[in-house]
Design a protein around this motif. Structure first.
Motif, PDB file in Angstrom:
ATOM      1  N   PHE A   8       1.842  -0.026  -9.522  1.00 20.53           N
ATOM      2  CA  PHE A   8       2.959  -1.220 -10.112  1.00 20.53           C
ATOM      3  C   PHE A   8       2.799  -1.640  -8.826  1.00 20.53           C
ATOM      4  O   PHE A   8       3.074  -1.204  -7.228  1.00 20.53           O
ATOM      5  CB  PHE A   8       4.388  -0.472 -10.168  1.00 20.53           C
ATOM      6  CG  PHE A   8       4.161  -0.471 -12.046  1.00 20.53           C
ATOM      7  CD1 PHE A   8       4.920  -1.167 -12.798  1.00 20.53           C
ATOM      8  CD2 PHE A   8       4.429   1.149 -12.007  1.00 20.53           C
ATOM      9  CE1 PHE A   8       4.501  -0.783 -14.016  1.00 20.53           C
ATOM     10  CE2 PHE A   8       3.910   1.550 -13.134  1.00 20.53           C
ATOM     11  CZ  PHE A   8       5.045   0.864 -14.474  1.00 20.53           C
ATOM     12  N   ASP A   9       2.787  -2.895  -8.605  1.00 27.00           N
ATOM     13  CA  ASP A   9       2.330  -4.056  -7.234  1.00 27.00           C
ATOM     14  C   ASP A   9       3.100  -4.572  -6.677  1.00 27.00           C
ATOM     15  O   ASP A   9       3.870  -5.605  -8.163  1.00 27.00           O
ATOM     16  CB  ASP A   9       0.980  -4.726  -7.639  1.00 27.00           C
ATOM     17  CG  ASP A   9       0.190  -3.804  -7.312  1.00 27.00           C
ATOM     18  OD1 ASP A   9      -0.322  -2.983  -6.839  1.00 27.00           O
ATOM     19  OD2 ASP A   9      -1.551  -4.974  -7.461  1.00 27.00           O
ATOM     20  N   ASP A  10       3.134  -5.089  -5.533  1.00 29.07           N
ATOM     21  CA  ASP A  10       4.423  -6.243  -5.307  1.00 29.07           C
ATOM     22  C   ASP A  10       5.988  -5.511  -5.190  1.00 29.07           C
ATOM     23  O   ASP A  10       6.453  -6.836  -4.043  1.00 29.07           O
ATOM     24  CB  ASP A  10       3.693  -7.926  -5.936  1.00 29.07           C
ATOM     25  CG  ASP A  10       2.763  -8.189  -6.207  1.00 29.07           C
ATOM     26  OD1 ASP A  10       1.975  -7.733  -5.673  1.00 29.07           O
ATOM     27  OD2 ASP A  10       2.786  -8.982  -6.875  1.00 29.07           O
ATOM     28  N   GLY A  11       5.993  -4.633  -5.105  1.00 28.86           N
ATOM     29  CA  GLY A  11       7.393  -4.458  -5.257  1.00 28.86           C
ATOM     30  C   GLY A  11       8.493  -5.037  -5.290  1.00 28.86           C
ATOM     31  O   GLY A  11       9.698  -5.743  -4.106  1.00 28.86           O
ATOM     32  N   PRO A  71       0.403   0.939   0.674  1.00 25.54           N
ATOM     33  CA  PRO A  71       0.433  -0.169   0.742  1.00 25.54           C
ATOM     34  C   PRO A  71      -0.315  -1.153   0.497  1.00 25.54           C
ATOM     35  O   PRO A  71      -1.309  -0.567  -0.668  1.00 25.54           O
ATOM     36  CB  PRO A  71      -0.664   0.040   1.970  1.00 25.54           C
ATOM     37  CG  PRO A  71      -0.766   1.764   2.037  1.00 25.54           C
ATOM     38  CD  PRO A  71      -0.537   1.695   1.303  1.00 25.54           C
ATOM     39  N   HIS A  72       0.149  -2.732   0.175  1.00 24.52           N
ATOM     40  CA  HIS A  72      -0.600  -3.077  -0.783  1.00 24.52           C
ATOM     41  C   HIS A  72      -0.921  -4.997  -0.067  1.00 24.52           C
ATOM     42  O   HIS A  72      -0.202  -6.154  -0.424  1.00 24.52           O
ATOM     43  CB  HIS A  72       0.582  -3.494  -2.187  1.00 24.52           C
ATOM     44  CG  HIS A  72       0.230  -4.869  -3.013  1.00 24.52           C
ATOM     45  ND1 HIS A  72      -1.495  -4.088  -3.478  1.00 24.52           N
ATOM     46  CD2 HIS A  72       0.988  -5.720  -3.791  1.00 24.52           C
ATOM     47  CE1 HIS A  72      -1.817  -5.765  -4.336  1.00 24.52           C
ATOM     48  NE2 HIS A  72      -0.362  -6.729  -4.221  1.00 24.52           N
ATOM     49  N   GLY A  73      -1.425  -4.164   0.961  1.00 27.33           N
ATOM     50  CA  GLY A  73      -1.313  -5.908   2.307  1.00 27.33           C
ATOM     51  C   GLY A  73      -0.548  -5.682   2.660  1.00 27.33           C
ATOM     52  O   GLY A  73       0.818  -5.376   3.182  1.00 27.33           O
ATOM     53  N   VAL A  75       0.489  -9.216   4.079  1.00 25.45           N
ATOM     54  CA  VAL A  75       0.708 -10.828   3.727  1.00 25.45           C
ATOM     55  C   VAL A  75       0.188 -10.906   2.258  1.00 25.45           C
ATOM     56  O   VAL A  75       0.743 -12.380   1.991  1.00 25.45           O
ATOM     57  CB  VAL A  75       0.968 -11.647   4.872  1.00 25.45           C
ATOM     58  CG1 VAL A  75       1.892 -11.280   6.126  1.00 25.45           C
ATOM     59  CG2 VAL A  75      -0.774 -11.962   4.889  1.00 25.45           C
ATOM     60  N   HIS A  76      -0.498  -9.778   1.831  1.00 25.44           N
ATOM     61  CA  HIS A  76      -1.095 -10.067   0.196  1.00 25.44           C
ATOM     62  C   HIS A  76      -1.614 -11.116   0.291  1.00 25.44           C
ATOM     63  O   HIS A  76      -2.058 -11.812  -0.545  1.00 25.44           O
ATOM     64  CB  HIS A  76       0.312 -10.633  -0.891  1.00 25.44           C
ATOM     65  CG  HIS A  76      -0.334 -10.324  -2.481  1.00 25.44           C
ATOM     66  ND1 HIS A  76      -0.507 -11.441  -3.079  1.00 25.44           N
ATOM     67  CD2 HIS A  76       0.219  -9.301  -3.137  1.00 25.44           C
ATOM     68  CE1 HIS A  76      -0.745 -11.029  -4.281  1.00 25.44           C
ATOM     69  NE2 HIS A  76      -0.104  -9.273  -4.001  1.00 25.44           N
ATOM     70  N   ALA A  77      -2.682 -10.557   1.083  1.00 25.75           N
ATOM     71  CA  ALA A  77      -3.535 -11.760   1.407  1.00 25.75           C
ATOM     72  C   ALA A  77      -4.565 -11.419   0.085  1.00 25.75           C
ATOM     73  O   ALA A  77      -5.158 -10.094  -0.122  1.00 25.75           O
ATOM     74  CB  ALA A  77      -4.278 -12.129   3.117  1.00 25.75           C
ATOM     75  N   VAL A 185      -0.231  -2.936 -13.084  1.00 23.20           N
ATOM     76  CA  VAL A 185       0.630  -3.063 -13.517  1.00 23.20           C
ATOM     77  C   VAL A 185       1.818  -3.929 -12.197  1.00 23.20           C
ATOM     78  O   VAL A 185       1.431  -4.073 -11.183  1.00 23.20           O
ATOM     79  CB  VAL A 185       1.485  -2.488 -14.067  1.00 23.20           C
ATOM     80  CG1 VAL A 185       2.651  -3.343 -15.065  1.00 23.20           C
ATOM     81  CG2 VAL A 185       0.857  -1.349 -14.884  1.00 23.20           C
ATOM     82  N   HIS A 186       2.401  -5.091 -12.494  1.00 20.63           N
ATOM     83  CA  HIS A 186       3.297  -5.637 -11.406  1.00 20.63           C
ATOM     84  C   HIS A 186       4.862  -5.100 -11.791  1.00 20.63           C
ATOM     85  O   HIS A 186       4.857  -4.174 -11.980  1.00 20.63           O
ATOM     86  CB  HIS A 186       3.268  -7.538 -11.168  1.00 20.63           C
ATOM     87  CG  HIS A 186       0.939  -7.048 -10.892  1.00 20.63           C
ATOM     88  ND1 HIS A 186       0.822  -7.315 -11.517  1.00 20.63           N
ATOM     89  CD2 HIS A 186       0.706  -7.479 -10.002  1.00 20.63           C
ATOM     90  CE1 HIS A 186      -0.575  -7.468 -11.027  1.00 20.63           C
ATOM     91  NE2 HIS A 186      -0.854  -7.412  -9.465  1.00 20.63           N
ATOM     92  N   GLY A 187       5.368  -6.561 -12.281  1.00 18.20           N
ATOM     93  CA  GLY A 187       7.382  -6.434 -12.578  1.00 18.20           C
ATOM     94  C   GLY A 187       7.042  -6.093 -13.675  1.00 18.20           C
ATOM     95  O   GLY A 187       6.616  -5.887 -14.954  1.00 18.20           O
TER      96      GLY A 187
HETATM   97 ZN   LIG Z   1       0.000  -7.787  -5.468  1.00 12.78          ZN
END
Ligand SMILES: [Zn+2]
Length: 228
Positions: A8-11, A71-73, A75-77, A185-187
């Motif tokens: 699951f990405d982006d937090g 970790p997913h970056g 600043v999400h570059a 997945v994301h949210g």
């Molecule tokens: Zn992302």
């Protein structure tokens, strides 16, 4: 034997809490990949900023509850669009923030989840020097984890809800004798790109949890199967 890793990405704050709660109902750990400066407003894009992100207070709490925070970056570059030196600098800064903020974080045990699943050959060659592994775009159903494996390939679906796409890939996985599906997945319920509905997630976990030929593992736990 089949392994499913839902990554699951982006937090997103609300989604991360709910995802963790759903996994906990089955005694499972969720894999949550967060942007180091997510709580400070990154990525600085209107479509993304409308969903509040969690902070390291939340990430430490969820980690203490048994979930995997990776970790997913910084600043999400999109690292396929940057010079190698700039991508390397951003990843190193991201890992520094994690070392400062996430309890017990050890970069050498981390799995770096590339934003947009976008990487380059140069980054893929360098990253195993600093982290245990990385997740990037590619064939979503892999062979079972291999000794020394550092690359985890995955896919995702969006911007529309990903429920049908995910369930189709799970069925493809189960139709094989063995394999490891890593799905990005994301949210949940309308949050993020390609959201998944909480009810689909809960139904999927319930269905797979009772099978003895399926293991629901975080990326780190899947790699652990081969390290001893
Ligand atoms: Zn992302």
């Amino acid at each position: 034997m089949h392994i499913l890793t839902l990554s699951f990405d982006d937090g997103f704050k609300r989604s991360s809490l709910e995802t963790a709660e759903i996994f906990e109902r089955f005694g499972l750990s969720a894999a949550i990949n967060v942007v180091a400066r997510g709580h400070l407003g990154e990525p600085d894009e209107g479509w993304h900023k409308r969903w509040p992100k969690g902070d390291f207070g939340l990430w430490n709490e969820l980690q203490a509850r048994g979930h995997e925070i990776m970790p997913h970056g910084l600043v999400h570059a999109n690292k396929s669009e940057l010079p190698f030196a700039e991508s390397k600098r951003l990843i190193e800064l991201c890992l520094d923030v994690f070392a400062d903020e996430l309890d017990g974080f050890d970069a050498s045990q981390a799995v770096f989840a590339f934003p947009y699943n976008a990487s380059t050959p140069e980054l893929r060659a360098w990253l195993p020097d600093v982290v245990r592994g990385f997740r990037t775009g590619g064939e979503p159903i892999m062979p079972l984890p291999q000794p020394g494996q550092t690359k985890i390939s995955c896919t995702s679906f969006g911007p529309e809800p990903c429920d049908v796409h995910l369930e189709r890939l799970v069925d493809e996985l189960l139709a094989r004798r063995s394999g490891w599906l890593c799905y990005n997945v994301h949210g949940l319920d309308g949050e993020g790109w390609g959201p998944l509905s909480a009810s689909t997630l809960e139904r999927l976990l319930a269905r797979l949890h009772e099978r003895d030929d399926v293991r629901l593992l975080t990326a780190g736990a899947a790699l652990d199967l081969c390290s001893s």
